[in-house]
Design an enzyme around this catalytic site. Structure first.
Site, short mmCIF file in Angstrom:
data_model
loop_
_atom_site.label_atom_id
_atom_site.label_comp_id
_atom_site.label_asym_id
_atom_site.label_seq_id
_atom_site.Cartn_x
_atom_site.Cartn_y
_atom_site.Cartn_z
N TYR A 13 43.34 43.05 38.66
CA TYR A 13 43.79 44.41 38.42
C TYR A 13 44.29 44.90 39.77
O TYR A 13 43.57 44.78 40.78
CB TYR A 13 42.64 45.31 37.96
CG TYR A 13 42.02 44.95 36.63
CD1 TYR A 13 42.75 44.35 35.61
CD2 TYR A 13 40.67 45.23 36.39
CE1 TYR A 13 42.16 44.04 34.40
CE2 TYR A 13 40.07 44.91 35.18
CZ TYR A 13 40.82 44.32 34.19
OH TYR A 13 40.23 44.00 32.99
N CYS A 62 41.79 47.14 41.67
CA CYS A 62 40.38 46.71 41.75
C CYS A 62 40.02 46.42 43.21
O CYS A 62 40.70 45.63 43.87
CB CYS A 62 40.17 45.47 40.90
SG CYS A 62 38.66 44.54 41.26
#
Length: 345
Positions: free
Chosen positions: A67, A70
């Protein structure tokens, strides 16, 4: 009919507000950020980082499933960028993670690294950011080529079985004895990034509902929420509104209480960042003239907030800007990231 019209108008207003907040924050971050510190100059950088000249080169086909926002994925990317390791990225759709359907017998989580098999061997799959970084660094430190990715994976699986040993995943297999003080300091701050710094991020980017909406707009703009002209915008809008609501009113308060953060969570962010800058002192990097693994870990965690209000506030209220600017430039200069991945399977 009036109810439907009102609902549609409310959705459009919400979408406009989210877009406005995102653009405003991005412009502010760009106008008051590390880029202004260096202008068009790039700080010194070396392709091999702080490894020895006979370091082993990673030339396998490596793919990072991530992601974009992230913190743990950003830690891995920071390492790959700084050491100039070529890699593909696959941005994973949060639901239903179809990009990871090939992964059998393991949790579909990010970051996940997939390394093409060496000499006909099976692909090596690695998960958990600390282990990924430790294994890749051990591989590069193995200048004699004794280890394969597969053998190092077995090594880390063996030493991390003991749940009591919290340091095992941070160990570097080929650090020499004269590097012990360096390793201990790196270990301390790598753990600190995982166990302290990362836990102040979410409560700060979701500090208020408006900030949560703005932050989630950044997340959806950088992430994979579909690419269809009709479905993707609706998916992103729903994810932004529902995600921001859940994280602001449910998740963030729980994290704030769990990690004993201050009433104004910004103060906890500033305190953590100031703790790091105090450790740096007058040094360019924690590693001295070049970043070490601690620098890369802290940088990766903080980079996950870029384009968000919390990030801008951090730059303005702490002394992190110069170090962050140097880290940004050196990672950008060295990076061999290849976007996008040639395969999504």
């Amino acid at each position: 009919m009036r109810v439907a019209a009102s609902g549609f108008a409310a959705c459009m207003a919400q979408a406009f507000y989210i877009g406005h907040q995102y653009r405003r924050n991005k412009l502010e971050v760009q106008s008051r950020s590390w880029f202004g510190i260096f202008g068009n100059r790039s700080p010194e950088s070396t392709q091999t980082g702080n490894l020895t000249s006979n370091a082993r080169i990673v030339n396998s086909n490596l793919t990072l499933y991530q992601y974009a926002t992230c913190p743990f994925c950003n830690k891995v990317r920071a390492y790959l960028d700084f050491y100039g390791i070529p890699y593909f990225t696959v941005e994973v759709k949060p639901i239903p993670k179809t990009e990871m359907k090939w992964l059998k017998g393991l949790t579909h989580k990010v970051p996940t690294i997939r390394i093409s098999g060496e000499s006909g061997q099976e692909d090596v799959v690695l998960q958990e950011s600390a282990i990924i970084v430790s294994l890749l660094h051990s591989y590069q430190m193995d200048s004699e080529g004794k280890e394969s990715f597969a053998s190092l994976k077995e090594h880390y699986e063996a030493i991390t079985k003991d749940a009591e040993d919290k340091n095992a995943k941070y160990t570097i297999k080929y650090y020499a004895l004269d590097n012990d003080p360096k390793f201990k300091s790196e270990l301390k701050w790598r753990k600190w990034a995982d166990e302290v710094l990362v836990h102040v991020i979410a409560p700060n980017i979701y500090r208020s509902y408006g900030e949560a909406l703005s932050s989630f707009s950044v997340i959806t703009s950088k992430g994979n929420f579909g690419y269809d002209n009709w479905w993707a915008p609706l998916y992103s809008l729903c994810a932004t509104v529902l995600g921001a609501t859940m994280l602001r009113f449910v998740i963030a308060p729980k994290l704030k209480k769990k990690y004993s953060l201050k009433a104004d969570v910004r103060q906890s962010l500033y305190e953590s960042v100031n703790e790091w800058t105090s450790e740096l002192g007058d040094r360019k990097y924690h590693g001295g003239e070049e970043p070490d693994l601690a620098d890369l870990a802290v940088f990766g965690v903080l980079r996950s907030m870029e384009d968000m209000s919390a990030f801008l506030d951090m730059l303005e209220r702490t002394k992190i800007s110069k170090w962050y600017g140097r880290m940004t430039k050196v990672c950008q200069n060295n990076s061999k990231a290849i976007l996008p991945s040639p395969t999504q399977t």
